[in-house]
Design a protein around this motif. Structure first.
Motif, short mmCIF file in Angstrom:
data_model
loop_
_atom_site.label_atom_id
_atom_site.label_comp_id
_atom_site.label_asym_id
_atom_site.label_seq_id
_atom_site.Cartn_x
_atom_site.Cartn_y
_atom_site.Cartn_z
N ALA A 5 16.98 -16.15 -8.24
CA ALA A 5 18.14 -15.40 -7.74
C ALA A 5 19.41 -16.20 -7.97
O ALA A 5 19.49 -17.38 -7.63
CB ALA A 5 17.97 -15.10 -6.25
N ARG A 6 20.42 -15.57 -8.54
CA ARG A 6 21.65 -16.28 -8.88
C ARG A 6 22.82 -15.30 -8.88
O ARG A 6 22.63 -14.09 -8.86
CB ARG A 6 21.53 -16.95 -10.25
N GLY A 7 24.01 -15.85 -8.89
CA GLY A 7 25.20 -15.02 -9.03
C GLY A 7 26.05 -14.92 -7.78
O GLY A 7 25.73 -15.45 -6.72
N GLN A 15 35.61 -9.06 -9.93
CA GLN A 15 36.09 -8.92 -11.31
C GLN A 15 36.51 -10.26 -11.90
O GLN A 15 36.14 -10.61 -13.03
CB GLN A 15 37.27 -7.93 -11.34
N TYR A 16 37.29 -11.03 -11.14
CA TYR A 16 37.78 -12.31 -11.66
C TYR A 16 36.67 -13.36 -11.71
O TYR A 16 36.72 -14.27 -12.55
CB TYR A 16 38.96 -12.80 -10.83
N ALA A 17 35.67 -13.23 -10.86
CA ALA A 17 34.56 -14.18 -10.89
C ALA A 17 33.68 -13.99 -12.13
O ALA A 17 32.94 -14.90 -12.52
CB ALA A 17 33.71 -14.04 -9.63
N ASP A 18 33.78 -12.83 -12.73
CA ASP A 18 32.98 -12.55 -13.94
C ASP A 18 33.30 -13.52 -15.07
O ASP A 18 32.49 -13.70 -15.99
CB ASP A 18 33.22 -11.12 -14.43
N ALA A 19 34.47 -14.13 -15.03
CA ALA A 19 34.86 -15.08 -16.09
C ALA A 19 34.07 -16.37 -16.00
O ALA A 19 34.16 -17.21 -16.89
CB ALA A 19 36.35 -15.37 -15.99
N GLY A 20 33.28 -16.54 -14.95
CA GLY A 20 32.50 -17.76 -14.76
C GLY A 20 33.25 -18.74 -13.89
O GLY A 20 34.36 -18.46 -13.45
N PRO A 21 32.68 -19.87 -13.58
CA PRO A 21 31.48 -20.47 -14.17
C PRO A 21 30.15 -19.89 -13.66
O PRO A 21 29.11 -20.13 -14.27
CB PRO A 21 31.60 -21.94 -13.76
N ILE A 22 30.15 -19.12 -12.55
CA ILE A 22 28.95 -18.41 -12.12
C ILE A 22 29.22 -16.94 -12.39
O ILE A 22 29.95 -16.28 -11.65
CB ILE A 22 28.65 -18.67 -10.63
N ASN A 31 27.31 -11.01 -11.82
CA ASN A 31 27.98 -10.19 -10.81
C ASN A 31 26.97 -9.36 -10.03
O ASN A 31 26.37 -8.43 -10.57
CB ASN A 31 29.01 -9.28 -11.49
N ARG A 32 26.79 -9.67 -8.75
CA ARG A 32 25.86 -8.93 -7.89
C ARG A 32 26.54 -7.81 -7.11
O ARG A 32 25.90 -7.12 -6.33
CB ARG A 32 25.18 -9.91 -6.92
N VAL A 60 36.89 -10.11 4.00
CA VAL A 60 35.73 -10.16 3.11
C VAL A 60 34.95 -11.43 3.35
O VAL A 60 35.49 -12.42 3.86
CB VAL A 60 36.15 -10.09 1.62
N LEU A 61 33.68 -11.40 3.00
CA LEU A 61 32.83 -12.59 3.00
C LEU A 61 32.30 -12.77 1.59
O LEU A 61 31.61 -11.90 1.06
CB LEU A 61 31.69 -12.44 4.01
N ILE A 62 32.65 -13.91 0.98
CA ILE A 62 32.29 -14.18 -0.41
C ILE A 62 31.09 -15.13 -0.46
O ILE A 62 31.12 -16.21 0.13
CB ILE A 62 33.46 -14.81 -1.18
N GLU A 63 30.06 -14.72 -1.17
CA GLU A 63 28.92 -15.60 -1.46
C GLU A 63 29.15 -16.12 -2.88
O GLU A 63 29.00 -15.40 -3.86
CB GLU A 63 27.59 -14.84 -1.35
N LEU A 64 29.51 -17.40 -3.00
CA LEU A 64 29.93 -17.96 -4.28
C LEU A 64 28.81 -18.03 -5.30
O LEU A 64 29.05 -17.92 -6.51
CB LEU A 64 30.49 -19.37 -4.06
N GLY A 65 27.60 -18.28 -4.83
CA GLY A 65 26.45 -18.45 -5.72
C GLY A 65 25.26 -18.87 -4.87
O GLY A 65 25.34 -18.89 -3.64
#
Length: 356
Positions: A120-122, A191-198, A201-202, A220-225
């Motif tokens: 599981a990743r992302g 959308q902006y996280a799609d550029a990486g490094p992770i 997109n979940r 919001v609550l962000i799960e970075l990876g």
């Protein structure tokens, strides 16, 4: 003589234009995103998710502070508040209280995910809402379980038990008045996280996180990876990776602020009598249609509890690219006229419009 007449005409025209410009300036207010609260998940005796000696609490604090510095550097006038700026334990309800008491315009809670399945990743971003997906519930249950580390948590959360599915029934009775704005920001984060490094997109999801439930603003609550994933953890523990992640969230913040900031046009009281008729917004509805009392207009959608509404329960109609905000729903123009003086106590330039 002709020259004198011309000069007098130009002077009169200039005076008229200046007065009009001054009047318009007085009728406009700028709604801005002024305060953001950044919440680094976990802390102190609550390490969060772990992988050996790697703790979620350290990753979230690093990314939170990096994000805050980016906002401060690029928007010096914005008030950036951290729920914690060092390794300390902060109760979930206090995190939301910090945002509420400071009248924050946006709440960003930063976390790191974990799963038994090491593949599981992302990244994913949550907003407050109902979701019966079992996987999302497990994430929610894990994050909410932090409250058992608090003293007298049963009283602080009205008997809520994070491990009991029946306790979550209370959330189904609540309506998130900031769901649209929260979802807008969450979508930008993804959308902006799609550029990486992770880059996996979940998606944007809804879940019943206590820390979001207590907030009275878009949150919001962000799960970075995933700290449990070999690839994600390399990025999450790397300083350059943390900086890159913070920059992505900042880009989302910048885009969200651009849409949030807007000029609000408030009707001028000096022309209020004329507005009742000649400036009434007409639609393809006969005179016996419903009426409202317009109080202001904006190019952007405002949150339901925007201070510009002064405590009034406002609705809106969209005309072209403009949102026109009004109060009341009256069956006749006479009924609206009776209510108009009360509305003008708060909005002197308010006027009657057709809303259907």
């Amino acid at each position: 003589m002709k020259r004198i007449i011309t000069l007098l005409f130009l002077a009169a025209l200039w005076a008229t234009l200046s007065a009009s410009t001054s009047l318009n300036a007085q009728n406009k207010q700028l709604v801005e995103l002024k305060t953001v609260v950044i919440d680094a998940g976990h802390g102190g005796h609550d390490p969060g998710a772990t992988n050996g000696k790697i703790y979620e609490k350290n990753i979230t604090l690093s990314v939170a502070k990096r994000l805050g510095e980016l906002i401060k550097k690029n928007y010096p006038s914005i008030n950036v508040i951290y729920t914690r700026s060092d390794d300390r334990f902060v109760e979930l309800y206090r995190r939301a209280d910090i945002a509420n008491k400071n009248n924050a315009d946006l709440f960003i809670s930063i976390h790191v995910n974990s799963a038994g399945d090491r593949s599981a990743r992302g990244h994913e971003t949550f907003v407050m809402g109902q979701d019966k997906n079992s996987e999302n519930f497990e994430i929610c249950r894990t994050e909410n379980s932090v409250i058992v580390l608090e003293d007298d948590y049963s009283s602080n959360y009205q008997g809520f038990d994070p491990g009991n599915p029946e306790s979550y029934i209370i959330f189904s009775l609540l309506q998130n008045s900031h769901l649209e704005q929260s979802t807008d920001f969450a979508t930008l984060v993804q959308q902006y996280a799609d550029a990486g490094p992770i880059s996996n997109n979940r998606g944007v999801k809804q879940a019943n996180f206590i820390v979001l439930w207590k907030c009275t603003m878009p949150a919001v609550l962000i799960e970075l990876g995933f700290i449990s994933n070999a690839n994600d953890i390399r990025t999450l523990t790397d300083k350059a990776g943390q900086q890159h992640i913070a920059e992505n969230i900042f880009k989302a913040f910048k885009a969200y602020k651009k849409g949030y900031d807007t000029e609000v046009i408030i009707p001028d009281s000096s022309e209020q009598d004329a507005r009742d008729d000649s400036r009434t917004v007409r639609t393809a509805v006969p005179d016996d249609g419903k009426f409202g009392i317009q109080i202001l207009a904006s190019r952007n959608l405002l949150p339901k509890d925007a201070p510009e509404f002064r405590g009034w329960n406002c609705m809106y109609i969209k005309s072209g690219k403009t949102y026109k905000y009004y109060v009341g729903s009256y069956s006749s123009k006479e009924e609206a006229r009776e209510a108009l003086p009360n509305v003008r106590n708060s909005f002197p330039g308010a006027f009657i419009i057709n809303i259907e």
